[in-house]
Design a protein around this motif. Structure first.
Motif, PDB file in Angstrom:
ATOM      1  N   GLY A   1     -24.880  -7.004  17.848  1.00  0.00           N
ATOM      2  CA  GLY A   1     -25.941  -7.908  17.427  1.00  0.00           C
ATOM      3  C   GLY A   1     -25.896  -8.267  15.967  1.00  0.00           C
ATOM      4  N   ASP A   2     -24.999  -7.632  15.214  1.00  0.00           N
ATOM      5  CA  ASP A   2     -24.874  -7.927  13.787  1.00  0.00           C
ATOM      6  C   ASP A   2     -23.973  -9.134  13.568  1.00  0.00           C
ATOM      7  N   SER A   3     -24.084  -9.696  12.363  1.00  0.00           N
ATOM      8  CA  SER A   3     -23.268 -10.859  12.023  1.00  0.00           C
ATOM      9  C   SER A   3     -21.798 -10.481  11.945  1.00  0.00           C
ATOM     10  N   CYS A   4     -20.943 -11.340  12.489  1.00  0.00           N
ATOM     11  CA  CYS A   4     -19.496 -11.177  12.384  1.00  0.00           C
ATOM     12  C   CYS A   4     -18.901 -12.577  12.360  1.00  0.00           C
ATOM     13  N   ASP A   5     -17.594 -12.691  12.399  1.00  0.00           N
ATOM     14  CA  ASP A   5     -16.960 -14.003  12.309  1.00  0.00           C
ATOM     15  C   ASP A   5     -16.788 -14.681  13.661  1.00  0.00           C
ATOM     16  N   LEU A   6     -16.748 -13.889  14.733  1.00  0.00           N
ATOM     17  CA  LEU A   6     -16.537 -14.461  16.064  1.00  0.00           C
ATOM     18  C   LEU A   6     -16.923 -13.426  17.119  1.00  0.00           C
ATOM     19  N   LEU A   7     -17.537 -13.915  18.196  1.00  0.00           N
ATOM     20  CA  LEU A   7     -17.835 -13.058  19.343  1.00  0.00           C
ATOM     21  C   LEU A   7     -16.997 -13.535  20.524  1.00  0.00           C
ATOM     22  N   VAL A   8     -16.275 -12.610  21.156  1.00  0.00           N
ATOM     23  CA  VAL A   8     -15.537 -12.900  22.385  1.00  0.00           C
ATOM     24  C   VAL A   8     -16.311 -12.247  23.518  1.00  0.00           C
ATOM     25  N   VAL A   9     -16.757 -13.048  24.476  1.00  0.00           N
ATOM     26  CA  VAL A   9     -17.647 -12.537  25.516  1.00  0.00           C
ATOM     27  C   VAL A   9     -17.115 -12.885  26.899  1.00  0.00           C
ATOM     28  N   GLY A  10     -17.155 -11.909  27.782  1.00  0.00           N
ATOM     29  CA  GLY A  10     -16.845 -12.143  29.188  1.00  0.00           C
ATOM     30  C   GLY A  10     -18.114 -12.542  29.911  1.00  0.00           C
ATOM     31  N   LEU A  11     -18.220 -13.798  30.311  1.00  0.00           N
ATOM     32  CA  LEU A  11     -19.458 -14.308  30.884  1.00  0.00           C
ATOM     33  C   LEU A  11     -19.778 -13.715  32.252  1.00  0.00           C
ATOM     34  N   ASP A  12     -18.792 -13.093  32.886  1.00  0.00           N
ATOM     35  CA  ASP A  12     -19.048 -12.492  34.190  1.00  0.00           C
ATOM     36  C   ASP A  12     -19.746 -11.139  34.086  1.00  0.00           C
TER      37      ASP A  12
END
Length: 317
Positions: free
Chosen positions: A44-55
């Motif tokens: 939940g913290d700030s970073c440069d990019l989030l990679v998320v598996g939508l499934d």
């Protein structure tokens, strides 16, 4: 000079083992583009990019949190038939993930992280006391800090700007070592030597916000010419440095005389003070008339010959 290596934080959530492995490989390939990536779980913290598996069941929550802090997202899902900016189908290759990471990280605005205290390297560089050797490491960068000679040692492939770009990162680790350990284990690996002066002026050029501020109307003169080479300093700085070497100045007067931004001059003042080169003197001289005396002309001509420039033909900002 190569562009400095930039550091990015990529968070991930909802990826299976296959995609986690491919993300790690794709991230490591970014080093070829001088992009160093630290992977971490999404918190939940700030970073440069989030990679998320939508499934994954937690994907909706993670997307909401990322949007709340303006973090760009790369989504991977079975429902995506074809790749598109910011999304990939399930089973995406390492190359496809790598290309998306590169594109999204370069396109996203830099995350502005406030400086948390004084960077470790600068703490050691400014510390008084018994001369010591300290080995600092962060990712692929290793730095030897030698307080006895007021210098740092670097590997052949590392530049000062590489170090400065990562200076305030919290991932630095450090340990004190003795001279014998250095000679046997690190002397051949860290053959480059740069003075603290060169380090501080490099910071002034690339990361001036890391230097302690100097009072508004301070007038100063340089004790001696900084330990810099033509590669270390922009040509537009040379006249200003030469003037500070010759006599004391206030920042506004020097900026006007050299026709460069006042912020640039203030950065030079900060580097001079931090490196111990500054001699505070009052009152500051007023800007000189167009006519320079013979002594000044000879000195400025020496500067021009040393750095291969003509300082008296239009100084661009």
């Amino acid at each position: 000079m190569n562009a400095p290596t930039r550091s990015f934080r990529i968070a991930a959530i909802g990826l299976d083992v296959l995609h986690q492995t491919r993300l790690k490989l794709a991230s490591s390939m970014l080093l070829a583009e001088r992009m160093e990536v630290v992977l971490q779980p999404w918190s939940g913290d700030s970073c440069d990019l989030l990679v998320v598996g939508l499934d994954h069941a937690d994907s909706s929550r993670a997307l909401s949190e990322a949007h709340a802090v303006n973090v760009p997202v790369l989504s991977i899902a079975r429902r995506f038939a074809d790749p598109a900016p910011g999304r990939l189908p399930h089973g995406a290759t390492v190359r496809a993930i790598n290309e998306q990471l590169s594109s999204l990280l370069l396109a996203a605005p830099s995350v502005s992280r406030p400086v948390q205290g004084v960077p470790l390297l600068l703490q050691l560089a400014s510390a008084a006391g018994t001369p010591a050797l300290h080995l600092l490491q962060r990712g692929g960068i290793t730095v030897l800090v030698d307080t006895a000679t007021r210098s740092i040692g670097l590997a052949p492939s590392t530049t000062l700007s590489d170090v400065v770009a990562q200076l305030d990162d919290i991932a630095w680790s450090g340990e004190a070592i003795d001279a014998s350990t250095f000679q046997h284990q690190y002397a051949y690996r860290l053959p480059q030597r740069h003075s603290f002066e060169a380090l501080y002026f490099c910071i002034a050029r690339h990361r001036p916000e890391l230097l302690p501020p100097v009072a508004e109307h301070t007038a100063l003169k340089l004790r001696h010419w900084p330990d810099l080479t033509a590669e270390d300093v922009p040509g537009t700085w040379l006249l200003a440095i030469a003037c500070l070497h010759a006599r004391p100045w206030q920042a506004s007067a020097l900026a006007a005389a050299c026709q460069i931004p006042r912020d640039t001059v203030q950065s030079l003042f900060c580097a001079a003070v931090a490196s111990g080169l500054a001699l505070n003197q009052e009152p500051a001289v007023t800007p000189p008339s167009r006519r320079r005396d013979a002594g000044d002309s000879r000195f400025f001509s020496w500067v021009a010959r040393r750095f291969g420039l003509n300082l008296f033909q239009g100084n661009s900002a």
